[in-house]
Design a protein around this motif. Structure first.
Motif, mmCIF file in Angstrom:
data_model
loop_
_atom_site.group_PDB
_atom_site.id
_atom_site.type_symbol
_atom_site.label_atom_id
_atom_site.label_comp_id
_atom_site.label_asym_id
_atom_site.label_seq_id
_atom_site.Cartn_x
_atom_site.Cartn_y
_atom_site.Cartn_z
ATOM 1 N N ASP A 43 1.656 7.414 -6.340
ATOM 2 C CA ASP A 43 0.637 8.463 -6.476
ATOM 3 C C ASP A 43 1.109 9.807 -5.923
ATOM 4 O O ASP A 43 0.348 10.770 -5.910
ATOM 5 C CB ASP A 43 -0.639 8.047 -5.738
ATOM 6 C CG ASP A 43 -1.340 6.876 -6.384
ATOM 7 O OD1 ASP A 43 -1.058 6.578 -7.569
ATOM 8 O OD2 ASP A 43 -2.176 6.239 -5.699
ATOM 9 N N GLN A 44 2.342 9.865 -5.461
ATOM 10 C CA GLN A 44 2.929 11.061 -4.828
ATOM 11 C C GLN A 44 2.111 11.514 -3.618
ATOM 12 O O GLN A 44 2.038 12.699 -3.315
ATOM 13 C CB GLN A 44 3.112 12.183 -5.838
ATOM 14 C CG GLN A 44 4.118 11.844 -6.903
ATOM 15 C CD GLN A 44 4.505 13.034 -7.752
ATOM 16 O OE1 GLN A 44 3.976 14.139 -7.622
ATOM 17 N NE2 GLN A 44 5.460 12.830 -8.627
ATOM 18 N N ASP A 45 1.539 10.567 -2.923
ATOM 19 C CA ASP A 45 0.766 10.844 -1.714
ATOM 20 C C ASP A 45 1.664 10.630 -0.503
ATOM 21 O O ASP A 45 1.545 9.646 0.225
ATOM 22 C CB ASP A 45 -0.468 9.940 -1.654
ATOM 23 C CG ASP A 45 -1.371 10.251 -0.472
ATOM 24 O OD1 ASP A 45 -1.006 11.098 0.374
ATOM 25 O OD2 ASP A 45 -2.438 9.618 -0.387
ATOM 26 N N ILE A 100 11.992 13.494 -6.798
ATOM 27 C CA ILE A 100 11.814 12.261 -7.563
ATOM 28 C C ILE A 100 10.335 12.023 -7.843
ATOM 29 O O ILE A 100 9.507 12.120 -6.939
ATOM 30 C CB ILE A 100 12.383 11.048 -6.801
ATOM 31 C CG1 ILE A 100 13.886 11.215 -6.584
ATOM 32 C CG2 ILE A 100 12.090 9.750 -7.549
ATOM 33 C CD1 ILE A 100 14.482 10.194 -5.646
ATOM 34 N N GLU A 101 10.040 11.714 -9.086
ATOM 35 C CA GLU A 101 8.695 11.273 -9.469
ATOM 36 C C GLU A 101 8.813 9.788 -9.789
ATOM 37 O O GLU A 101 9.414 9.404 -10.796
ATOM 38 C CB GLU A 101 8.227 12.056 -10.695
ATOM 39 C CG GLU A 101 6.878 11.636 -11.213
ATOM 40 C CD GLU A 101 6.540 12.375 -12.496
ATOM 41 O OE1 GLU A 101 6.509 11.715 -13.553
ATOM 42 O OE2 GLU A 101 6.329 13.606 -12.430
ATOM 43 N N LEU A 102 8.300 8.958 -8.918
ATOM 44 C CA LEU A 102 8.383 7.518 -9.123
ATOM 45 C C LEU A 102 7.361 7.064 -10.157
ATOM 46 O O LEU A 102 6.231 7.541 -10.170
ATOM 47 C CB LEU A 102 8.138 6.789 -7.795
ATOM 48 C CG LEU A 102 9.240 6.938 -6.762
ATOM 49 C CD1 LEU A 102 8.797 6.343 -5.430
ATOM 50 C CD2 LEU A 102 10.531 6.283 -7.237
ATOM 51 N N HIS A 151 0.839 -1.198 0.000
ATOM 52 C CA HIS A 151 0.000 0.000 0.000
ATOM 53 C C HIS A 151 0.879 1.255 0.000
ATOM 54 O O HIS A 151 0.601 2.232 -0.715
ATOM 55 C CB HIS A 151 -0.939 -0.018 1.210
ATOM 56 C CG HIS A 151 -1.871 1.140 1.262
ATOM 57 N ND1 HIS A 151 -2.850 1.364 0.308
ATOM 58 C CD2 HIS A 151 -1.966 2.157 2.151
ATOM 59 C CE1 HIS A 151 -3.510 2.465 0.611
ATOM 60 N NE2 HIS A 151 -2.997 2.971 1.720
ATOM 61 N N GLY A 152 1.953 1.228 0.783
ATOM 62 C CA GLY A 152 2.879 2.357 0.823
ATOM 63 C C GLY A 152 3.518 2.628 -0.530
ATOM 64 O O GLY A 152 3.683 3.789 -0.931
ATOM 65 N N LEU A 153 3.868 1.578 -1.261
ATOM 66 C CA LEU A 153 4.431 1.764 -2.599
ATOM 67 C C LEU A 153 3.427 2.445 -3.521
ATOM 68 O O LEU A 153 3.772 3.337 -4.293
ATOM 69 C CB LEU A 153 4.875 0.425 -3.193
ATOM 70 C CG LEU A 153 6.039 -0.283 -2.496
ATOM 71 C CD1 LEU A 153 6.360 -1.583 -3.222
ATOM 72 C CD2 LEU A 153 7.264 0.601 -2.394
#
Length: 139
Positions: free
Chosen positions: A24-26, A70-72, A17-19
């Protein structure tokens, strides 16, 4: 507000869930996954970077600017190993994305040891490679 992690979720469920929240950049949602007294450690961090964050406020301060750097985009490799302690998992993963400052690619591999109690992260030891820190994020 604890809107992201009900209690009694498995360590694997909380981690996955964390990933999703990071993709989502949340960051606020990711921080909500932490116990108030959670500890985030970086054993291989360079001298100019923190090696230990104690408490949810310290984790929040550290992570707050993450989307500015960083934008994952994906975690293309993810293996989660269970341990004898049902609260603790070992994670091998890679992350790819974009460096915001340069618009260049980001890629990093990680090994993490994560403990979750009552659906909250209580300890996260992140064995990332400091040699992989992009120049745009140094100093």
């Amino acid at each position: 507000m604890n809107r992201t992690a009900p209690t009694h979720r498995s360590p694997e469920e909380v981690f996955r869930h964390g990933l999703r929240l990071l993709l989502d950049q949340d960051v606020a949602g990711w921080i909500d996954l932490w116990a108030e007294d959670g500890v985030f450690e970086f054993p291989y961090a360079p001298e100019d970077r923190p090696r230990r964050l104690a408490g949810k406020p310290a984790v929040a301060a550290y992570m707050r600017a993450y989307p500015d750097h960083i934008e994952l985009h994906d975690f293309p490799e993810l293996t989660i190993h269970r341990t004898e302690d049902v609260r603790t998992i070992i994670v091998e993963m890679s992350a790819v994305g974009r460096l915001v400052a340069t618009d260049g690619p980001f890629a990093m591999s990680y090994v993490a040891v994560v403990t979750v109690v009552d659906g909250r992260i209580t300890h996260y030891r992140d064995y990332w490679n400091p040699l992989g820190i992009p120049a745009s994020m140094r100093g």
